[in-house]
Design an enzyme around this catalytic site. Structure first.
Site, PDB file in Angstrom:
ATOM      1  N   GLU A  18       0.892  -1.095   0.048  1.00 53.35           N
ATOM      2  CA  GLU A  18       0.041  -0.019   0.108  1.00 53.35           C
ATOM      3  C   GLU A  18       0.928   1.163   0.102  1.00 53.35           C
ATOM      4  OE1 GLU A  18      -2.850   1.520   0.170  1.00 53.35           O
ATOM      5  OE2 GLU A  18      -4.326  -0.429   0.015  1.00 53.35           O
ATOM      6  N   ARG A 101      -7.218   0.719  13.679  1.00 57.48           N
ATOM      7  CA  ARG A 101      -5.774   0.877  13.088  1.00 57.48           C
ATOM      8  C   ARG A 101      -5.909   2.108  12.050  1.00 57.48           C
ATOM      9  NH1 ARG A 101      -4.918  -0.880   7.970  1.00 57.48           N
ATOM     10  NH2 ARG A 101      -5.543  -2.836   7.277  1.00 57.48           N
ATOM     11  N   ASN A 103      -5.577   3.399   8.222  1.00 59.08           N
ATOM     12  CA  ASN A 103      -5.148   2.859   6.842  1.00 59.08           C
ATOM     13  C   ASN A 103      -4.639   3.939   5.941  1.00 59.08           C
ATOM     14  OD1 ASN A 103      -5.526   0.552   5.392  1.00 59.08           O
ATOM     15  ND2 ASN A 103      -7.339   1.409   4.416  1.00 59.08           N
ATOM     16  N   GLU A 121      -9.365  -5.791  10.131  1.00 60.81           N
ATOM     17  CA  GLU A 121     -10.047  -6.692   9.228  1.00 60.81           C
ATOM     18  C   GLU A 121      -9.933  -8.321  10.183  1.00 60.81           C
ATOM     19  OE1 GLU A 121      -8.123  -5.601   5.941  1.00 60.81           O
ATOM     20  OE2 GLU A 121     -10.002  -4.889   4.939  1.00 60.81           O
ATOM     21  N   ASN A 154      -9.776   5.064   2.893  1.00 67.25           N
ATOM     22  CA  ASN A 154      -8.799   4.745   1.699  1.00 67.25           C
ATOM     23  C   ASN A 154      -8.606   6.072   0.937  1.00 67.25           C
ATOM     24  OD1 ASN A 154      -7.145   2.433   1.107  1.00 67.25           O
ATOM     25  ND2 ASN A 154      -9.357   1.247   1.325  1.00 67.25           N
ATOM     26  N   ASP A 204      -9.989   1.392  -3.852  1.00 71.86           N
ATOM     27  CA  ASP A 204      -9.005   1.386  -2.844  1.00 71.86           C
ATOM     28  C   ASP A 204      -8.073   2.601  -2.604  1.00 71.86           C
ATOM     29  OD1 ASP A 204      -6.979   0.776  -0.861  1.00 71.86           O
ATOM     30  OD2 ASP A 204      -7.279  -1.691  -1.383  1.00 71.86           O
TER      31      ASP A 204
HETATM   32  O1  LIG Z   1      -5.183  -1.092   2.579  1.00 70.39           O
HETATM   33  C1  LIG Z   1      -6.246  -1.166   2.717  1.00 70.39           C
HETATM   34  O2  LIG Z   1      -6.931  -0.409   2.148  1.00 70.39           O
HETATM   35  C2  LIG Z   1      -6.915  -2.062   3.521  1.00 70.39           C
HETATM   36  O3  LIG Z   1      -5.992  -2.268   4.677  1.00 70.39           O
HETATM   37  C3  LIG Z   1      -6.788  -3.635   2.949  1.00 70.39           C
HETATM   38  O4  LIG Z   1      -7.128  -4.644   3.848  1.00 70.39           O
HETATM   39  C4  LIG Z   1      -7.734  -3.656   1.709  1.00 70.39           C
HETATM   40  O5  LIG Z   1      -7.432  -2.880   0.662  1.00 70.39           O
HETATM   41  C5  LIG Z   1      -9.030  -3.815   1.931  1.00 70.39           C
HETATM   42  O6  LIG Z   1      -9.423  -4.994   2.599  1.00 70.39           O
HETATM   43  C6  LIG Z   1     -10.012  -3.600   0.891  1.00 70.39           C
HETATM   44  O7  LIG Z   1     -11.142  -2.673   0.855  1.00 70.39           O
HETATM   45 ZN   LIG Z   2      -6.035   1.123   0.795  1.00 70.22          ZN
END
Ligand SMILES: O=C(O)[C@H](O)[C@@H](O)[C@H](O)[C@H](O)CO
Ligand SMILES: [Zn+2]
Length: 299
Positions: A18, A101, A103, A121, A154, A204
């Protein structure tokens, strides 16, 4: 017509790659592997990857103007000194939400570090809903909460004139926009600019190009899509050889290469054997568009 080429550039497999960020001065791509608690830096000239292991899931990384980096680790905004690998806390959020947490995160054009949270998750996209919030760490060291009720915070980026903030809460299957006041960092007037098609799956990570169009990585959709936020139309689809495409950023010479991260967590043995490159980092060239340099955190 430009001819599009897709190649893997980093052969290490990320469980959940990511937050790709291009660092011009080192000709490198920064990124994280969230559950592996790794912050990585791939040098495009030497092809070497360096990594720093931290104590909690690390979900985003950004360049810091005063040197080094900043990252979101667990529920903390942290500063990272790459030389001695030391991490220092800058601000903690969601103290009442033990299962949360951070993201995705990105720095705005004024140097504020925006990042949102989510519940941890159980499996990809399976989690206790509405637990997340969006925050920004201001250069003065104080973080502010923008809103809550987020599922999976995201993709985020700003329009080229800095008047619009684009944002994705993944499980809404929508790319949203807000009016943005660069001077104060305030947002207003949330609206959707794109609703995902079924085969595009989960929106995402996201980045903007120099024409003001948005590139969105489609988790489970195995593609990046280019959107026109003005018309709400999809302009282009670029398919990748893996399903779990997680985020993208422009980098390389003149920001003409699109780097795409991917994940391997959540795939069974069969799926893994059909997608041997899953979890790797891809470079797409020949798109005929460019991106912009990332903004450094000003604190
Ligand atoms: O980095 C992220 O965005 C989440 O932490 C990931 O786990 C996945 O991308 C997600 O499950 C998709 O929705
Ligand atoms: Zn992401």
């Amino acid at each position: 017509m430009s001819s599009i080429k897709i190649e893997t550039v980093v052969l290490d497999t990320n469980r959940c790659g990511e937050s790709p960020v291009w660092e011009e001065k080192s000709n490198s791509l920064l990124y994280v592997d969230i559950p592996s608690k790794k912050i990585c830096r791939w040098n495009s000239l030497t092809k070497q990857v360096q990594e720093v292991i931290v104590d909690s899931p690390v979900s985003s990384v950004a360049i810091r103007q005063s040197g080094g980096y900043v990252a979101t680790v667990g529920t903390r905004f942290c500063a990272l000194n790459w030389e001695d690998q030391s991490l220092s806390d800058l601000f903690s959020v969601d103290k009442d939400k033990k299962n949360n947490r951070f993201n995705d995160g990105k720095v705005d054009p004024a140097g504020r570090y925006f990042a949102g949270t989510m519940a941890e998750e159980i499996a990809p996209a399976v989690l206790e809903r509405y637990q997340g919030s969006l925050y920004a760490l201001f250069p003065n060291g104080i973080a502010e909460k923008y809103f809550d009720n987020v599922d999976i915070s995201n993709g985020l980026d700003w329009s080229l004139d800095h008047k619009v903030f684009y944002y994705i809460d993944s499980l809404s299957y929508s790319v949203d926009a807000f009016d943005y006041d660069l001077h104060t960092g305030k947002i207003a007037n949330r609206r959707s600019v794109y609703k995902m098609e079924k085969e595009e799956h989960i929106p995402d990570g996201m980045c903007i190009d120099t024409e003001g169009k948005l590139w969105v990585a489609c988790y489970n959709g195995g593609r990046v899509i280019r959107l026109d936020p003005e018309t709400g139309k999809r302009l282009q689809t670029v398919k990748l050889p893996v399903e779990k495409t997680t985020s993208c950023c422009f980098g390389g010479k003149d920001y003409s290469e699109l780097y795409v991260t991917s994940a391997r967590d959540g795939l069974d043995t069969d799926e893994l054997s059909r997608q041997p490159d899953t979890g790797k980092i891809f470079k797409i060239t020949g798109l005929g568009v460019k991106g912009i340099a990332p903004f450094p955190f000003a604190g």
